[in-house]
Motif scaffolding. Structure first.
Motif, PDB file in Angstrom:
ATOM      1  N   GLY A  82     -22.165  11.701 -34.216  1.00 36.29           N
ATOM      2  CA  GLY A  82     -20.801  12.093 -33.867  1.00 36.29           C
ATOM      3  C   GLY A  82     -20.412  11.790 -32.437  1.00 36.29           C
ATOM      4  O   GLY A  82     -19.395  12.276 -31.943  1.00 36.29           O
ATOM      5  N   LYS A  83     -21.209  10.942 -31.755  1.00 33.03           N
ATOM      6  CA  LYS A  83     -20.959  10.671 -30.345  1.00 33.03           C
ATOM      7  C   LYS A  83     -20.337   9.285 -30.155  1.00 33.03           C
ATOM      8  O   LYS A  83     -20.719   8.332 -30.815  1.00 33.03           O
ATOM      9  N   GLU A  90     -17.422  10.324 -22.503  1.00 34.59           N
ATOM     10  CA  GLU A  90     -18.147  10.624 -23.730  1.00 34.59           C
ATOM     11  C   GLU A  90     -17.454  11.736 -24.522  1.00 34.59           C
ATOM     12  O   GLU A  90     -16.928  12.689 -23.953  1.00 34.59           O
ATOM     13  N   TYR A  91     -17.505  11.584 -25.857  1.00 28.21           N
ATOM     14  CA  TYR A  91     -16.878  12.563 -26.756  1.00 28.21           C
ATOM     15  C   TYR A  91     -17.868  12.960 -27.840  1.00 28.21           C
ATOM     16  O   TYR A  91     -18.742  12.179 -28.219  1.00 28.21           O
ATOM     17  N   GLN A  92     -17.715  14.188 -28.355  1.00 30.77           N
ATOM     18  CA  GLN A  92     -18.588  14.705 -29.400  1.00 30.77           C
ATOM     19  C   GLN A  92     -17.754  15.209 -30.578  1.00 30.77           C
ATOM     20  O   GLN A  92     -17.024  16.188 -30.464  1.00 30.77           O
ATOM     21  N   ASP A 135      -5.202  17.270 -30.152  1.00 31.45           N
ATOM     22  CA  ASP A 135      -6.303  17.921 -29.436  1.00 31.45           C
ATOM     23  C   ASP A 135      -7.357  18.470 -30.391  1.00 31.45           C
ATOM     24  O   ASP A 135      -7.749  19.640 -30.314  1.00 31.45           O
ATOM     25  N   LEU A 136      -7.826  17.630 -31.308  1.00 28.09           N
ATOM     26  CA  LEU A 136      -8.850  18.037 -32.262  1.00 28.09           C
ATOM     27  C   LEU A 136     -10.244  17.902 -31.642  1.00 28.09           C
ATOM     28  O   LEU A 136     -10.424  17.204 -30.653  1.00 28.09           O
ATOM     29  N   GLU A 137     -11.229  18.553 -32.259  1.00 25.81           N
ATOM     30  CA  GLU A 137     -12.592  18.515 -31.749  1.00 25.81           C
ATOM     31  C   GLU A 137     -13.101  17.073 -31.670  1.00 25.81           C
ATOM     32  O   GLU A 137     -13.139  16.353 -32.660  1.00 25.81           O
ATOM     33  N   GLY A 138     -13.468  16.665 -30.472  1.00 25.28           N
ATOM     34  CA  GLY A 138     -13.996  15.319 -30.277  1.00 25.28           C
ATOM     35  C   GLY A 138     -12.941  14.230 -30.242  1.00 25.28           C
ATOM     36  O   GLY A 138     -13.265  13.061 -30.035  1.00 25.28           O
ATOM     37  N   ASP A 289     -18.818   2.437 -37.375  1.00 26.71           N
ATOM     38  CA  ASP A 289     -19.108   2.809 -35.983  1.00 26.71           C
ATOM     39  C   ASP A 289     -18.273   2.021 -34.983  1.00 26.71           C
ATOM     40  O   ASP A 289     -18.712   1.731 -33.867  1.00 26.71           O
ATOM     41  N   ALA A 290     -17.047   1.696 -35.364  1.00 25.49           N
ATOM     42  CA  ALA A 290     -16.172   0.930 -34.468  1.00 25.49           C
ATOM     43  C   ALA A 290     -15.868   1.677 -33.172  1.00 25.49           C
ATOM     44  O   ALA A 290     -15.597   1.052 -32.142  1.00 25.49           O
ATOM     45  N   PHE A 291     -15.912   3.015 -33.192  1.00 28.36           N
ATOM     46  CA  PHE A 291     -15.660   3.773 -31.968  1.00 28.36           C
ATOM     47  C   PHE A 291     -16.708   3.482 -30.894  1.00 28.36           C
ATOM     48  O   PHE A 291     -16.449   3.703 -29.709  1.00 28.36           O
ATOM     49  N   ASN A 292     -17.876   2.998 -31.301  1.00 31.49           N
ATOM     50  CA  ASN A 292     -18.912   2.637 -30.333  1.00 31.49           C
ATOM     51  C   ASN A 292     -19.048   1.134 -30.144  1.00 31.49           C
ATOM     52  O   ASN A 292     -19.170   0.655 -29.019  1.00 31.49           O
TER      53      ASN A 292
END
Length: 315
Positions: A82-83, A90-92, A135-138, A289-292
């Motif tokens: 989830g990172k 960095e976001y979780q 403003d959701l988690e992560g 995993d495009a966010f990474n």
């Protein structure tokens, strides 16, 4: 006009039915469960085919963990642990993949969508729903997400998504749709598939990309005894690509067309569940995993939007 739109109860849920009276073509949407399409029926000749597999009861649909027909936003597929890192920060995210430690399939699943508008024209009927991410988690970004479904008199069904950055900072965005498709009562072993790709994503043991490799099966490919859970890089020389699911016994072909090009649906996940009674064909705007890895990731500046269209038809 031949089209009509109406609401009815589905257990404790409310569903919208959009149908064309001449052909019987119809689709059903449940806004309380992430705006999903619960049913899509398309006619070929004398037969009206229900081409989506979703859980049959309200409770089963509410408790579904297989993402049947779900809209996947602001990310699709897995993010390990989830990172992710975006613009140096960095976001979780919450870890929500069953039995594992990954985040999977976004933040709008099972959320209550807002009804926006509906319209009936001579040759089509449409309905639109939206969900504001704030403003959701992560994912501390403000994005308005919407989906417009349309049924045409020629039998085409389209899904158009749009995401607009309503905040003050850039944000990452990726979209996917997760339908399971049926062709009558046949098992998948009886079908063929045309996949618009010549390269497949290579995964590690956690189903996270580590590269690509050639995909050189002769097309259409027989699904007999095939087990697929793969992401493909879409190949297209035009502005769209088509995946075909073919039943020679029934003389029908289901076509799933996705827009391609910059910011569009340039990836495709195909999954054959163990029951072998359906195939998940999932157009994606980015790689797993495009966010990474940034592969296909859209970055929206404040006030900017991204959109794309998926078309389903039966021949």
């Amino acid at each position: 006009m031949p089209f009509e739109i109406f609401k009815q109860e589905f257990g404790e849920l409310t569903e919208y039915i959009i149908q064309e009276s001449t052909s019987g073509n119809r689709f059903v949407v449940i806004p309380e469960l992430g705006g999903i399409v619960r049913q899509l029926s398309l006619r070929k000749g004398l037969t009206l085919y229900s081409v989506l597999k979703t859980p049959p009861t309200p409770n089963a649909l509410t408790e579904d963990t297989q993402s049947a027909s779900e809209l996947l936003f602001p990310f699709a597929s897995r993010i390990p642990e989830g990172k992710y890192t975006f613009l140096g920060k960095e976001y979780q995210l919450g870890k929500n993949e069953a039995g594992k430690t990954n985040a999977i399939h976004g933040l709008v699943r099972k959320q209550k969508f807002n009804f926006e508008k509906q319209s009936i024209n001579q040759d089509s009927a449409s309905i639109e729903f939206s969900f504001p991410l704030k403003d959701l988690e992560g994912y501390p970004f403000d994005v308005n997400f919407s989906v417009l479904y349309t049924l045409f008199s020629d039998g085409r069904f389209t899904l158009k998504y749009e995401a607009t950055n309503t905040g003050t900072e850039p944000c990452p965005a990726m979209f996917g749709w997760h339908p399971y498709f049926l062709l009558g009562n046949e098992m998948t072993d009886a079908w063929k598939i045309n996949i618009p790709s010549d390269h497949i994503v290579d995964f590690n043991n956690n189903m996270i990309p580590i590269g690509t490799k050639p995909f050189n099966y002769e097309q259409p490919m027989l699904l007999y005894r095939k087990v697929l859970d793969n992401c493909f890089i879409v190949k297209s020389e035009t502005k769209s690509a088509v995946t075909e699911l073919i039943s020679d016994n029934q003389h029908i072909t289901l076509r799933i067309e996705q827009e391609t090009g910059e910011g569009k649906f340039n990836y495709l996940v195909i999954y054959t569940p163990p029951a072998k009674d359906c195939v998940a064909i999932e157009p994606l705007t980015g790689n797993v995993d495009a966010f990474n890895n940034g592969e296909g990731l859209n970055i929206l500046a404040p006030g900017n939007s991204i959109s794309g269209i998926i078309t389903v038809s039966l021949f």
